[in-house]
Write an enzyme that holds these catalytic residues in place. Sequence first.
Site, PDB file in Angstrom:
ATOM      1  N   HIS A 159       0.803  -1.233   0.000  1.00  0.00           N
ATOM      2  CA  HIS A 159       0.000   0.000   0.000  1.00  0.00           C
ATOM      3  C   HIS A 159       0.830   1.274   0.000  1.00  0.00           C
ATOM      4  O   HIS A 159       0.264   2.364   0.125  1.00  0.00           O
ATOM      5  CB  HIS A 159      -0.905   0.060   1.228  1.00  0.00           C
ATOM      6  CG  HIS A 159      -1.979  -0.974   1.260  1.00  0.00           C
ATOM      7  ND1 HIS A 159      -3.235  -0.764   0.759  1.00  0.00           N
ATOM      8  CD2 HIS A 159      -1.972  -2.228   1.728  1.00  0.00           C
ATOM      9  CE1 HIS A 159      -3.968  -1.842   0.933  1.00  0.00           C
ATOM     10  NE2 HIS A 159      -3.216  -2.753   1.518  1.00  0.00           N
ATOM     11  N   LYS A 200      -8.349  14.108   5.198  1.00  0.00           N
ATOM     12  CA  LYS A 200      -7.548  12.888   5.163  1.00  0.00           C
ATOM     13  C   LYS A 200      -6.502  13.039   6.254  1.00  0.00           C
ATOM     14  O   LYS A 200      -6.385  14.111   6.862  1.00  0.00           O
ATOM     15  CB  LYS A 200      -6.890  12.677   3.795  1.00  0.00           C
ATOM     16  CG  LYS A 200      -6.130  13.905   3.262  1.00  0.00           C
ATOM     17  CD  LYS A 200      -5.577  13.666   1.857  1.00  0.00           C
ATOM     18  CE  LYS A 200      -6.582  13.927   0.752  1.00  0.00           C
ATOM     19  NZ  LYS A 200      -6.685  12.836  -0.217  1.00  0.00           N
ATOM     20  N   ARG A 201      -5.740  11.968   6.540  1.00  0.00           N
ATOM     21  CA  ARG A 201      -4.678  12.114   7.522  1.00  0.00           C
ATOM     22  C   ARG A 201      -3.754  13.270   7.130  1.00  0.00           C
ATOM     23  O   ARG A 201      -3.515  13.522   5.936  1.00  0.00           O
ATOM     24  CB  ARG A 201      -3.877  10.804   7.620  1.00  0.00           C
ATOM     25  CG  ARG A 201      -4.620   9.733   8.376  1.00  0.00           C
ATOM     26  CD  ARG A 201      -4.900  10.146   9.787  1.00  0.00           C
ATOM     27  NE  ARG A 201      -3.696  10.136  10.573  1.00  0.00           N
ATOM     28  CZ  ARG A 201      -3.417   9.227  11.501  1.00  0.00           C
ATOM     29  NH1 ARG A 201      -4.280   8.262  11.783  1.00  0.00           N
ATOM     30  NH2 ARG A 201      -2.299   9.283  12.187  1.00  0.00           N
ATOM     31  N   LYS A 228       0.910  14.373   1.629  1.00  0.00           N
ATOM     32  CA  LYS A 228      -0.446  14.688   1.155  1.00  0.00           C
ATOM     33  C   LYS A 228      -0.629  16.196   0.933  1.00  0.00           C
ATOM     34  O   LYS A 228      -1.604  16.647   0.362  1.00  0.00           O
ATOM     35  CB  LYS A 228      -1.485  14.166   2.147  1.00  0.00           C
ATOM     36  CG  LYS A 228      -1.515  12.631   2.270  1.00  0.00           C
ATOM     37  CD  LYS A 228      -2.557  12.181   3.271  1.00  0.00           C
ATOM     38  CE  LYS A 228      -2.476  10.695   3.605  1.00  0.00           C
ATOM     39  NZ  LYS A 228      -3.100   9.826   2.581  1.00  0.00           N
ATOM     40  N   THR A 285      -8.486   6.788  -1.801  1.00  0.00           N
ATOM     41  CA  THR A 285      -9.817   6.223  -2.003  1.00  0.00           C
ATOM     42  C   THR A 285     -10.895   7.280  -1.762  1.00  0.00           C
ATOM     43  O   THR A 285     -12.003   7.164  -2.289  1.00  0.00           O
ATOM     44  CB  THR A 285     -10.068   5.015  -1.072  1.00  0.00           C
ATOM     45  OG1 THR A 285      -9.563   5.323   0.221  1.00  0.00           O
ATOM     46  CG2 THR A 285      -9.377   3.774  -1.615  1.00  0.00           C
ATOM     47  N   LYS A 299     -14.717   8.557  -3.493  1.00  0.00           N
ATOM     48  CA  LYS A 299     -15.956   8.860  -2.760  1.00  0.00           C
ATOM     49  C   LYS A 299     -16.507  10.226  -3.151  1.00  0.00           C
ATOM     50  O   LYS A 299     -17.714  10.390  -3.376  1.00  0.00           O
ATOM     51  CB  LYS A 299     -15.694   8.824  -1.243  1.00  0.00           C
ATOM     52  CG  LYS A 299     -15.312   7.441  -0.742  1.00  0.00           C
ATOM     53  CD  LYS A 299     -14.734   7.453   0.675  1.00  0.00           C
ATOM     54  CE  LYS A 299     -14.033   6.123   0.933  1.00  0.00           C
ATOM     55  NZ  LYS A 299     -13.201   6.125   2.150  1.00  0.00           N
TER      56      LYS A 299
HETATM   57  C1  C3B Z   1      -2.993   3.929   2.311  1.00  0.00           C
HETATM   58  C2  C3B Z   1      -2.359   4.697   1.176  1.00  0.00           C
HETATM   59  O1  C3B Z   1      -1.667   5.799   1.689  1.00  0.00           O
HETATM   60  C3  C3B Z   1      -3.467   5.142   0.218  1.00  0.00           C
HETATM   61  O2  C3B Z   1      -2.908   5.766  -0.908  1.00  0.00           O
HETATM   62  C4  C3B Z   1      -4.287   3.935  -0.229  1.00  0.00           C
HETATM   63  O3  C3B Z   1      -5.400   4.358  -0.957  1.00  0.00           O
HETATM   64  C5  C3B Z   1      -4.764   3.141   0.967  1.00  0.00           C
HETATM   65  O4  C3B Z   1      -3.680   2.787   1.810  1.00  0.00           O
HETATM   66  C6  C3B Z   1      -5.481   1.862   0.583  1.00  0.00           C
HETATM   67  O5  C3B Z   1      -4.729   1.111  -0.314  1.00  0.00           O
HETATM   68  N1  C3B Z   1      -2.033   3.485   3.347  1.00  0.00           N
HETATM   69  C7  C3B Z   1      -2.421   3.614   4.663  1.00  0.00           C
HETATM   70  O6  C3B Z   1      -3.540   4.082   4.938  1.00  0.00           O
HETATM   71  N2  C3B Z   1      -1.601   3.175   5.655  1.00  0.00           N
HETATM   72  C8  C3B Z   1      -0.396   2.634   5.366  1.00  0.00           C
HETATM   73  N3  C3B Z   1       0.376   2.203   6.339  1.00  0.00           N
HETATM   74  C9  C3B Z   1       0.011   2.480   4.030  1.00  0.00           C
HETATM   75  C10 C3B Z   1      -0.841   2.928   3.027  1.00  0.00           C
END
Ligand code: C3B
Length: 837
Positions: free
Chosen positions: A374, A567-568, A573, A678, A682
């Site tokens: 991921h 988002k986080r 980001k 994701t 949405k």
């Molecule tokens: C996240 C990624 O940062 C996102 O880009 C991705 O859409 C999602 O996973 C789902 O695949 N991610 C996360 O939330 N935590 C992590 N440790 C690594 C990836």
Amino acid sequence: VESSIPEHMREAWRKYSPQGFKTKDEFEGEVVRHIETTLARSLFNCDELAAYSGTSLAFRDRLIIDWNKTQQRQTFADQKRIYYLSLEFLMGRALDNAMLNVGLKGVAKEGLEDLGFRVEDIISQEHDAALGNGGLGRLAACFLDSLASLNYPAWGYGLRYRYGIFKQEIENGYQVEIPDYWLDFNPWEFPRHDVTVDVQFYGWVNKYTDDEGKQVVSWQDGELVTATAYDAPVPGYGTPTVNNLRLWSSKASSGEFDFSKFNSGEYESAVADQQRAETISAVLYPNDNLERGKELRLKQQYFWCAASLHDIVRRFKKTGRTWDEFPDQVAIQLNDTHPTLAIVELQRILIDKEGLEWPKAWDIVTKTFGYTNHTVLPEALEKWSVPLIQNLLPRHLQLIYEINLYFLQQVERRFPKDRDLLSRVSIIEESTPKMVRMAYLAIVGSHKVNGVAELHSDLIKTTIFKDFVTVYGPDKFTNVTNGITPRRWLHQANPRLSELIASKLGGYDFLKDLTLLNKLEPFIDDKDFKKEWAEIKYANKVRLAQHILKTTGVSVNPKALFDVQVKRIHEYKRQQLNIFGVIHRYITLKGLSAEERKKVAPRVSIFGGKAAPGYWMAKTIIHLINKVGEVINNDPEIGDALKVIFLEDYNVSKAEIIVPASDISEHISTAGTEASGTSNMKFVLNGGLVIGTLDGANIEITREIGEQNIFLFGNLSEDVEDLRHHHFYGNYQVDSELQKVFDLIKSGKFGDESAFGALIAAITEHGDYYLVSDDFDSYRKTQDLIDETFKNQEEWVTKSITSVARMGFFTSDRCINEYADTIWNIEPLAVADEKEA
Ligand code: C3B
């Protein structure tokens, strides 16, 4: 069919087996019964929380019936199951979802009205199940929804944290973390005190030859911790399939080597042991895309993997099959590297407990596992120190070395004398201390490795896992682009839009086959339809404006353009790019005359998201956003032209309010850093447009909806490396408009400027790793284009409808079917009586 009840006595069981409510009257009866008997409350002291509890228990009863039947059906069918191992399941609320999935929300709404309550108020009593940080955990939750909705035999396995992700409060502009104790009343979980596994830690390995001359390996002593299963039902939409999510909770074992202390009078120390054991499942690590190598985290990982594997193997052995058949019965998917120890644990069970030979055991293991990557961020790639594993899991370390040895021998045979290659792909990093590279172990132990969007899957093949493509060839690596469940993220979060779509498409089939949305395209010239479309967006914005007023005290104009980034908080980001852009907009507005300012398209910039408690730079970004908001929102010259909002404690249930209310959402990561994203999906599915970089799933969204319907900007991922190099070795200069922003911050306009020094220095002094300055100009110009486009509402709504019509690809149903076909090799289990949704 085996049963402890003799056949001639089963009639009574069948006769009294509960059916669950169907009508409004039956529903009310169940709610009142639960409130009065299960909860011991009455109509004189029934508040909304009690009504929530009674309603949940009524729905829970219904789900249990289908849940039991599903589990029975899957056991008898005896076909291959998928087990999804994830340290995070960000489920959010369950009641609304249960109502919609069983198709009885209407019944509940009317029934609750009779009883004196509004269904929305009751739903909002529920505490979010927040056992996750962000995208990775929410993806797991969407996958469970799709697996059940598509009737796949599937289980989720995770940890039952006592504390989920912390609650965020903002005090004087700073983030404060509050523990999230969520288990006070949770009707959705079922403790299975009869389903326990003793998990071993520490100790030592004894290798000897037994009386018959056989080599025996035994892992001895150490301490045992008991895992107890807690199950939660996962209902599918419009189908009686209810799958199982099993979460493990830890406590001290009553097994062999702990409780002797009680007998020898060491009561306090025995209690301390107990608490130490319970600590394992106590708290979710609050980091997103960051691994810190803490021993307790490794303990969590092994505890959960060992308990889950034991459970899976126990279930398999009941079928009486031979070990060869294990991969035909069991597929295990590793959600990131967090469950990689499951690979080693299965090999250990097969070798040490079941007496299989290494090659045969390893063949079974690799056929069973698949690994999803991921992230490519270096700080998120897990490595565990060899001494740490040696101490905690001595037998596993031996096995890891053996796995590595066999693997490197195989590489050596194919690429003789390439010592560099050997050291590059070794599972063991030869550093001080030595480290185990978990991603490499996961690749070696799996038959497929996938990324989560096309660009990301290409990147892992050409960067972090390049050498493994050389070793295994390209076919081991594949892509499965992420998706989201349209049940929660359209039907539940945006009921009016869902209803409008259904009225045009002749029903709700699109919720099960999202590609049907393309039938909306012919309506883009339908005036009434467009008007209603716009009205629904407006109503959603009014609702969000009310939430903003209630939680922040700031009044925003719902007619303004709502620009959302939730988002986080993470430097990659780039919330800093957004807030710098906001400050620049403020500078521009201040330079206009009052007359000119009136002509400007008004905008509300909305931020939300948590920072990891130890991530200082992310906390600084939150602080800046809040300080900028204080100044701008109270500047009488600015008025409605610009408002800046930071929404506290962003979570799944708040996303359900925010997502349907955006005009524009921001997905503006440095190209090549966001694996997929994701929430971008949405927002678009809810008729919002996107400003984004060419990163992650933004690229595929663009391909699907068309370039004219998205606002793209910024440098491309292939140029990032050169730009970074240039920052250090070229003659680097900060963008001149961005410099004005920095000057205003430094003037103290937003409070003590030293608080923001590091944020600015990261760009001006330390190489601007995330390319904020490089992308600032095109970001600003694209925002200006958005203002222009928004003025033409006609065109805007056309873009919105066209985009929604083309979003079919991004359902997690498509995604799960791809996993099922290309990685898991599993089939859905037919259900005879498909229900109407
Ligand atoms: C996240 C990624 O940062 C996102 O880009 C991705 O859409 C999602 O996973 C789902 O695949 N991610 C996360 O939330 N935590 C992590 N440790 C690594 C990836």
